[in-house]
Design a protein around this motif. Sequence first.
Motif, PDB file in Angstrom:
ATOM      1  N   SER A   8      -6.409 -41.336 -86.814  1.00  0.00           N
ATOM      2  CA  SER A   8      -6.352 -40.983 -88.707  1.00  0.00           C
ATOM      3  C   SER A   8      -7.398 -42.176 -89.137  1.00  0.00           C
ATOM      4  O   SER A   8      -8.008 -43.054 -88.940  1.00  0.00           O
ATOM      5  N   LEU A   9      -8.217 -40.943 -89.732  1.00  0.00           N
ATOM      6  CA  LEU A   9      -9.342 -41.830 -90.218  1.00  0.00           C
ATOM      7  C   LEU A   9      -9.535 -42.373 -91.747  1.00  0.00           C
ATOM      8  O   LEU A   9     -10.331 -42.299 -92.538  1.00  0.00           O
ATOM      9  N   VAL A  10      -8.433 -42.834 -91.659  1.00  0.00           N
ATOM     10  CA  VAL A  10      -7.948 -43.158 -93.103  1.00  0.00           C
ATOM     11  C   VAL A  10      -7.380 -44.477 -93.131  1.00  0.00           C
ATOM     12  O   VAL A  10      -7.412 -45.012 -92.474  1.00  0.00           O
ATOM     13  N   PRO A  11      -7.871 -45.031 -94.680  1.00  0.00           N
ATOM     14  CA  PRO A  11      -7.354 -46.587 -94.382  1.00  0.00           C
ATOM     15  C   PRO A  11      -5.533 -46.577 -94.452  1.00  0.00           C
ATOM     16  O   PRO A  11      -5.536 -45.734 -94.822  1.00  0.00           O
ATOM     17  N   PRO A  12      -5.303 -47.937 -93.671  1.00  0.00           N
ATOM     18  CA  PRO A  12      -6.019 -49.174 -93.346  1.00  0.00           C
ATOM     19  C   PRO A  12      -5.914 -48.528 -91.502  1.00  0.00           C
ATOM     20  O   PRO A  12      -6.013 -48.432 -90.982  1.00  0.00           O
ATOM     21  N   THR A  36     -23.476 -30.814 -95.669  1.00  0.00           N
ATOM     22  CA  THR A  36     -22.138 -31.357 -95.417  1.00  0.00           C
ATOM     23  C   THR A  36     -22.156 -32.776 -95.283  1.00  0.00           C
ATOM     24  O   THR A  36     -20.842 -33.524 -95.396  1.00  0.00           O
ATOM     25  N   VAL A  37     -23.312 -33.556 -94.969  1.00  0.00           N
ATOM     26  CA  VAL A  37     -23.327 -34.826 -95.059  1.00  0.00           C
ATOM     27  C   VAL A  37     -22.522 -35.739 -96.400  1.00  0.00           C
ATOM     28  O   VAL A  37     -21.434 -35.843 -96.084  1.00  0.00           O
ATOM     29  N   SER A  38     -22.805 -34.709 -97.754  1.00  0.00           N
ATOM     30  CA  SER A  38     -21.820 -34.838 -98.676  1.00  0.00           C
ATOM     31  C   SER A  38     -20.775 -34.431 -99.564  1.00  0.00           C
ATOM     32  O   SER A  38     -19.776 -35.636-100.206  1.00  0.00           O
ATOM     33  N   LEU A  39     -20.131 -34.286 -98.316  1.00  0.00           N
ATOM     34  CA  LEU A  39     -18.223 -33.515 -98.434  1.00  0.00           C
ATOM     35  C   LEU A  39     -17.884 -35.129 -98.172  1.00  0.00           C
ATOM     36  O   LEU A  39     -16.394 -34.796 -97.405  1.00  0.00           O
ATOM     37  N   ALA A  40     -17.978 -36.121 -96.748  1.00  0.00           N
ATOM     38  CA  ALA A  40     -17.653 -37.104 -96.202  1.00  0.00           C
ATOM     39  C   ALA A  40     -17.550 -38.297 -97.844  1.00  0.00           C
ATOM     40  O   ALA A  40     -17.078 -39.599 -97.664  1.00  0.00           O
ATOM     41  N   TYR A  41     -18.019 -37.799 -98.406  1.00  0.00           N
ATOM     42  CA  TYR A  41     -18.319 -38.816-100.044  1.00  0.00           C
ATOM     43  C   TYR A  41     -17.572 -38.328-100.899  1.00  0.00           C
ATOM     44  O   TYR A  41     -17.544 -37.035-101.322  1.00  0.00           O
ATOM     45  N   THR A  42     -16.497 -39.120-101.886  1.00  0.00           N
ATOM     46  CA  THR A  42     -15.172 -38.535-102.648  1.00  0.00           C
ATOM     47  C   THR A  42     -17.234 -37.878-103.982  1.00  0.00           C
ATOM     48  O   THR A  42     -17.891 -38.290-104.389  1.00  0.00           O
ATOM     49  N   VAL A  43     -15.939 -36.704-104.832  1.00  0.00           N
ATOM     50  CA  VAL A  43     -17.083 -36.637-104.987  1.00  0.00           C
ATOM     51  C   VAL A  43     -17.909 -37.129-106.466  1.00  0.00           C
ATOM     52  O   VAL A  43     -19.062 -36.613-107.524  1.00  0.00           O
ATOM     53  N   ASP A  44     -17.620 -38.378-106.846  1.00  0.00           N
ATOM     54  CA  ASP A  44     -17.933 -39.802-107.806  1.00  0.00           C
ATOM     55  C   ASP A  44     -18.643 -41.283-106.815  1.00  0.00           C
ATOM     56  O   ASP A  44     -18.612 -42.438-107.747  1.00  0.00           O
ATOM     57  N   SER A  45     -18.750 -40.883-106.096  1.00  0.00           N
ATOM     58  CA  SER A  45     -18.831 -41.941-104.948  1.00  0.00           C
ATOM     59  C   SER A  45     -20.243 -42.348-105.269  1.00  0.00           C
ATOM     60  O   SER A  45     -21.050 -41.848-105.714  1.00  0.00           O
ATOM     61  N   GLY A 108     -30.341 -52.198 -90.583  1.00  0.00           N
ATOM     62  CA  GLY A 108     -29.815 -52.070 -91.496  1.00  0.00           C
ATOM     63  C   GLY A 108     -28.345 -52.444 -92.150  1.00  0.00           C
ATOM     64  O   GLY A 108     -27.812 -52.010 -90.100  1.00  0.00           O
ATOM     65  N   ASN A 109     -27.271 -53.243 -92.656  1.00  0.00           N
ATOM     66  CA  ASN A 109     -26.702 -53.235 -92.806  1.00  0.00           C
ATOM     67  C   ASN A 109     -26.168 -52.210 -93.757  1.00  0.00           C
ATOM     68  O   ASN A 109     -26.636 -51.677 -94.864  1.00  0.00           O
ATOM     69  N   GLU A 110     -24.793 -51.891 -93.412  1.00  0.00           N
ATOM     70  CA  GLU A 110     -24.333 -51.090 -94.875  1.00  0.00           C
ATOM     71  C   GLU A 110     -22.764 -51.219 -95.428  1.00  0.00           C
ATOM     72  O   GLU A 110     -21.673 -51.605 -94.607  1.00  0.00           O
ATOM     73  N   ASN A 111     -22.301 -52.006 -95.927  1.00  0.00           N
ATOM     74  CA  ASN A 111     -21.041 -51.785 -96.998  1.00  0.00           C
ATOM     75  C   ASN A 111     -20.250 -50.462 -97.362  1.00  0.00           C
ATOM     76  O   ASN A 111     -20.888 -50.157 -98.055  1.00  0.00           O
ATOM     77  N   TRP A 112     -19.181 -49.908 -96.338  1.00  0.00           N
ATOM     78  CA  TRP A 112     -18.121 -48.855 -97.511  1.00  0.00           C
ATOM     79  C   TRP A 112     -17.055 -49.277 -97.896  1.00  0.00           C
ATOM     80  O   TRP A 112     -16.227 -50.099 -97.230  1.00  0.00           O
ATOM     81  N   GLU A 113     -16.695 -48.713 -99.111  1.00  0.00           N
ATOM     82  CA  GLU A 113     -15.281 -48.134 -99.167  1.00  0.00           C
ATOM     83  C   GLU A 113     -14.903 -47.095 -99.071  1.00  0.00           C
ATOM     84  O   GLU A 113     -15.627 -46.575 -99.913  1.00  0.00           O
ATOM     85  N   PHE A 114     -13.877 -46.696 -98.952  1.00  0.00           N
ATOM     86  CA  PHE A 114     -12.833 -45.283 -98.960  1.00  0.00           C
ATOM     87  C   PHE A 114     -11.686 -44.995 -99.735  1.00  0.00           C
ATOM     88  O   PHE A 114     -10.874 -46.297 -99.863  1.00  0.00           O
ATOM     89  N   ASP A 115     -11.261 -43.998 -99.712  1.00  0.00           N
ATOM     90  CA  ASP A 115      -9.458 -43.676-100.905  1.00  0.00           C
ATOM     91  C   ASP A 115      -8.612 -43.747 -99.557  1.00  0.00           C
ATOM     92  O   ASP A 115      -8.976 -43.714 -98.682  1.00  0.00           O
ATOM     93  N   GLU A 116      -8.205 -43.352-100.568  1.00  0.00           N
ATOM     94  CA  GLU A 116      -6.813 -42.998 -99.122  1.00  0.00           C
ATOM     95  C   GLU A 116      -6.763 -41.535 -98.487  1.00  0.00           C
ATOM     96  O   GLU A 116      -6.355 -41.675 -97.681  1.00  0.00           O
ATOM     97  N   GLN A 117      -7.458 -40.842 -98.998  1.00  0.00           N
ATOM     98  CA  GLN A 117      -8.101 -39.641 -97.749  1.00  0.00           C
ATOM     99  C   GLN A 117      -9.148 -39.699 -97.329  1.00  0.00           C
ATOM    100  O   GLN A 117      -8.752 -39.178 -96.703  1.00  0.00           O
ATOM    101  N   GLY A 118      -9.888 -41.068 -97.185  1.00  0.00           N
ATOM    102  CA  GLY A 118     -10.336 -41.208 -95.971  1.00  0.00           C
ATOM    103  C   GLY A 118     -12.266 -40.758 -96.640  1.00  0.00           C
ATOM    104  O   GLY A 118     -13.201 -40.695 -95.798  1.00  0.00           O
ATOM    105  N   LEU A 119     -12.002 -41.162 -98.103  1.00  0.00           N
ATOM    106  CA  LEU A 119     -13.519 -40.154 -98.512  1.00  0.00           C
ATOM    107  C   LEU A 119     -14.504 -41.439 -98.868  1.00  0.00           C
ATOM    108  O   LEU A 119     -13.264 -42.602 -99.178  1.00  0.00           O
ATOM    109  N   MET A 120     -15.226 -41.913 -98.867  1.00  0.00           N
ATOM    110  CA  MET A 120     -16.507 -42.828 -99.189  1.00  0.00           C
ATOM    111  C   MET A 120     -16.237 -43.258-100.295  1.00  0.00           C
ATOM    112  O   MET A 120     -17.429 -41.942-101.004  1.00  0.00           O
TER     113      MET A 120
END
Length: 158
Positions: A8-12, A36-45, A108-120
């Motif tokens: 499962s690729l959704v939090p936690p 395609t890449v943009s679909l991994a992110y929320t519409v308001d990411s 580099g380094n990245e910090n990511w935060e996801f919503d409940e559906q697993g979108l960044m």
Amino acid sequence: MAVSTQVSLVPPFTRESATAKVRRAEDGWNTRDPETVSLAYTVDSRWRNRSEFVNGREAIVAFLTRKWSRELEYRLIKELWAFDGARIAVRFAYECHDAQGQWWRSYGNENWEFDEQGLMKARYACINDLAITEAERLFHWPIGRRPDDHPELSDLGL
């Protein structure tokens, strides 16, 4: 490392799911397909990429289109650094060349935060660029997904 469809690729996130999420992101970016890449992110990411602030999927598509029009033969490796709940931290390196043929390795380094559906929903990236010669390149697989047997960043001493 093949990503299991059973994870499962959704939090936690667990170590297994965070590692799979990182590889899924790497695979996406290695397509160099902004839509395609943009679909991994929320519409308001919300992003901070170097000194640029990017908000929303449309802006992500525009940003990635610009990026990959000047970062030629782009190849990326991401590696899990840490995770907790809905957040993942990664380190990465990518290689590309510019229109003049100068090769670059960007770290580099990245910090990511996801919503409940697993979108960044948030991405914060810090990146440094190093000019390299073609002989110093380490990422030689064909354009697209990094092969499962290709060394990871730690294996390459990066």
